[in-house]
Design a protein around this motif. Structure first.
Motif, PDB file in Angstrom:
ATOM      1  N   ALA A  95     -18.260  -1.320  10.488  1.00  0.00           N
ATOM      2  CA  ALA A  95     -18.719  -2.017  11.687  1.00  0.00           C
ATOM      3  C   ALA A  95     -20.214  -1.796  11.837  1.00  0.00           C
ATOM      4  N   GLY A  96     -20.905  -2.871  12.099  1.00  0.00           N
ATOM      5  CA  GLY A  96     -22.345  -2.785  12.267  1.00  0.00           C
ATOM      6  C   GLY A  96     -22.814  -3.811  13.274  1.00  0.00           C
ATOM      7  N   LEU A  97     -24.117  -3.951  13.404  1.00  0.00           N
ATOM      8  CA  LEU A  97     -24.674  -4.909  14.344  1.00  0.00           C
ATOM      9  C   LEU A  97     -24.297  -6.342  13.982  1.00  0.00           C
ATOM     10  N   ALA A  98     -24.075  -6.605  12.708  1.00  0.00           N
ATOM     11  CA  ALA A  98     -23.693  -7.946  12.264  1.00  0.00           C
ATOM     12  C   ALA A  98     -22.210  -8.212  12.481  1.00  0.00           C
ATOM     13  N   GLY A  99     -21.477  -7.209  12.910  1.00  0.00           N
ATOM     14  CA  GLY A  99     -20.034  -7.355  13.112  1.00  0.00           C
ATOM     15  C   GLY A  99     -19.270  -6.561  12.082  1.00  0.00           C
ATOM     16  N   LEU A 100     -18.039  -6.969  11.865  1.00  0.00           N
ATOM     17  CA  LEU A 100     -17.166  -6.286  10.923  1.00  0.00           C
ATOM     18  C   LEU A 100     -17.460  -6.755   9.504  1.00  0.00           C
ATOM     19  N   ILE A 101     -17.650  -5.804   8.604  1.00  0.00           N
ATOM     20  CA  ILE A 101     -17.901  -6.116   7.198  1.00  0.00           C
ATOM     21  C   ILE A 101     -16.684  -5.645   6.409  1.00  0.00           C
ATOM     22  N   TRP A 102     -16.027  -6.585   5.748  1.00  0.00           N
ATOM     23  CA  TRP A 102     -14.838  -6.291   4.960  1.00  0.00           C
ATOM     24  C   TRP A 102     -15.291  -5.818   3.583  1.00  0.00           C
ATOM     25  N   LEU A 103     -14.914  -4.595   3.215  1.00  0.00           N
ATOM     26  CA  LEU A 103     -15.353  -4.014   1.951  1.00  0.00           C
ATOM     27  C   LEU A 103     -14.341  -4.186   0.834  1.00  0.00           C
ATOM     28  N   GLY A 104     -13.077  -4.191   1.144  1.00  0.00           N
ATOM     29  CA  GLY A 104     -12.026  -4.317   0.134  1.00  0.00           C
ATOM     30  C   GLY A 104     -10.823  -3.486   0.522  1.00  0.00           C
ATOM     31  N   LEU A 105      -9.771  -3.625  -0.251  1.00  0.00           N
ATOM     32  CA  LEU A 105      -8.550  -2.865   0.006  1.00  0.00           C
ATOM     33  C   LEU A 105      -8.709  -1.402  -0.385  1.00  0.00           C
ATOM     34  N   ASP A 106      -7.999  -0.540   0.313  1.00  0.00           N
ATOM     35  CA  ASP A 106      -7.922   0.872  -0.042  1.00  0.00           C
ATOM     36  C   ASP A 106      -6.907   0.966  -1.178  1.00  0.00           C
ATOM     37  N   TYR A 107      -7.393   1.182  -2.397  1.00  0.00           N
ATOM     38  CA  TYR A 107      -6.508   1.133  -3.558  1.00  0.00           C
ATOM     39  C   TYR A 107      -5.472   2.254  -3.571  1.00  0.00           C
ATOM     40  N   GLY A 108      -5.738   3.344  -2.886  1.00  0.00           N
ATOM     41  CA  GLY A 108      -4.716   4.389  -2.757  1.00  0.00           C
ATOM     42  C   GLY A 108      -3.505   3.859  -2.000  1.00  0.00           C
ATOM     43  N   ALA A 109      -3.752   3.092  -0.942  1.00  0.00           N
ATOM     44  CA  ALA A 109      -2.665   2.493  -0.175  1.00  0.00           C
ATOM     45  C   ALA A 109      -1.975   1.392  -0.982  1.00  0.00           C
ATOM     46  N   VAL A 110      -2.744   0.647  -1.759  1.00  0.00           N
ATOM     47  CA  VAL A 110      -2.156  -0.396  -2.611  1.00  0.00           C
ATOM     48  C   VAL A 110      -1.188   0.235  -3.596  1.00  0.00           C
ATOM     49  N   ASP A 111      -1.586   1.374  -4.176  1.00  0.00           N
ATOM     50  CA  ASP A 111      -0.734   2.072  -5.133  1.00  0.00           C
ATOM     51  C   ASP A 111       0.580   2.500  -4.476  1.00  0.00           C
ATOM     52  N   VAL A 112       0.507   2.987  -3.245  1.00  0.00           N
ATOM     53  CA  VAL A 112       1.721   3.399  -2.536  1.00  0.00           C
ATOM     54  C   VAL A 112       2.645   2.201  -2.333  1.00  0.00           C
ATOM     55  N   VAL A 113       2.101   1.081  -1.890  1.00  0.00           N
ATOM     56  CA  VAL A 113       2.905  -0.123  -1.676  1.00  0.00           C
ATOM     57  C   VAL A 113       3.548  -0.563  -2.987  1.00  0.00           C
ATOM     58  N   MET A 114       2.778  -0.565  -4.055  1.00  0.00           N
ATOM     59  CA  MET A 114       3.314  -0.999  -5.340  1.00  0.00           C
ATOM     60  C   MET A 114       4.442  -0.087  -5.818  1.00  0.00           C
ATOM     61  N   ARG A 115       4.247   1.219  -5.676  1.00  0.00           N
ATOM     62  CA  ARG A 115       5.297   2.151  -6.113  1.00  0.00           C
ATOM     63  C   ARG A 115       6.542   2.010  -5.247  1.00  0.00           C
ATOM     64  N   ARG A 116       6.366   1.903  -3.930  1.00  0.00           N
ATOM     65  CA  ARG A 116       7.509   1.769  -3.017  1.00  0.00           C
ATOM     66  C   ARG A 116       8.298   0.488  -3.273  1.00  0.00           C
ATOM     67  N   CYS A 117       7.598  -0.561  -3.682  1.00  0.00           N
ATOM     68  CA  CYS A 117       8.250  -1.850  -3.953  1.00  0.00           C
ATOM     69  C   CYS A 117       8.725  -1.959  -5.396  1.00  0.00           C
ATOM     70  N   GLY A 118       8.417  -0.959  -6.221  1.00  0.00           N
ATOM     71  CA  GLY A 118       8.837  -0.975  -7.615  1.00  0.00           C
ATOM     72  C   GLY A 118       8.189  -2.082  -8.423  1.00  0.00           C
ATOM     73  N   LEU A 119       6.921  -2.360  -8.150  1.00  0.00           N
ATOM     74  CA  LEU A 119       6.231  -3.466  -8.812  1.00  0.00           C
ATOM     75  C   LEU A 119       5.584  -3.020 -10.122  1.00  0.00           C
TER      76      LEU A 119
END
Length: 143
Positions: A95-119
């Protein structure tokens, strides 16, 4: 490059579908319509032209197709799209003066989702394609 989808020998569907899913998701988050889509001529727009003194003659333009309320996902892309949606609250932002800046997904969380879903590991590359398309939309919003 082994991880580059453009040269990946196991391409599973037509190019662009995963990126289109990411674009549609990001636009919905921003509450915006897709600027790439043509303007649909409906009764309200015709009325607005009439108010401006520029009436549109009936039949002068082809009828616009009905607006879609959803986004079609090819069956082969369901694992990646559902995994991406499972991660939609796991974005790194600043968050900054220009507003919210989207940086990317948290790959640690992506890994958890993938493992939980068996992907399979290949789905990660598809998730990255969706993520990049979403980031492209978010960067358009900053300009």
């Amino acid at each position: 490059m082994a991880g580059d989808r453009r040269g990946h020998p196991r391409r599973r569907g037509p190019p662009g579908k995963l990126k289109a899913a990411g674009r549609a998701w990001a636009l919905s988050r921003l509450g915006r319509a897709d600027s790439r889509e043509p303007v649909r001529l409906d009764a309200d727009l015709i009325h607005q032209f009439e108010i401006l003194g520029a009436p549109i003659a009936p039949g002068a333009l082809p009828a616009a197709p009905a607006a879609s309320e959803g986004f079609e996902v090819m069956p082969v892309n369901w694992p990646a799209v559902t995994a991406f949606l499972g991660c939609e609250t796991q974005w790194r932002c600043a968050a900054g003066l220009a507003g919210l800046i989207w940086l990317g997904l948290d790959y640690g969380a992506v890994d958890v989702v993938m493992r939980r879903c068996g992907l399979a590991d290949e789905v990660f590359t598809d998730i990255q394609l969706i993520e990049q398309a979403a980031l492209d939309v978010f960067s358009e919003d900053m300009s």
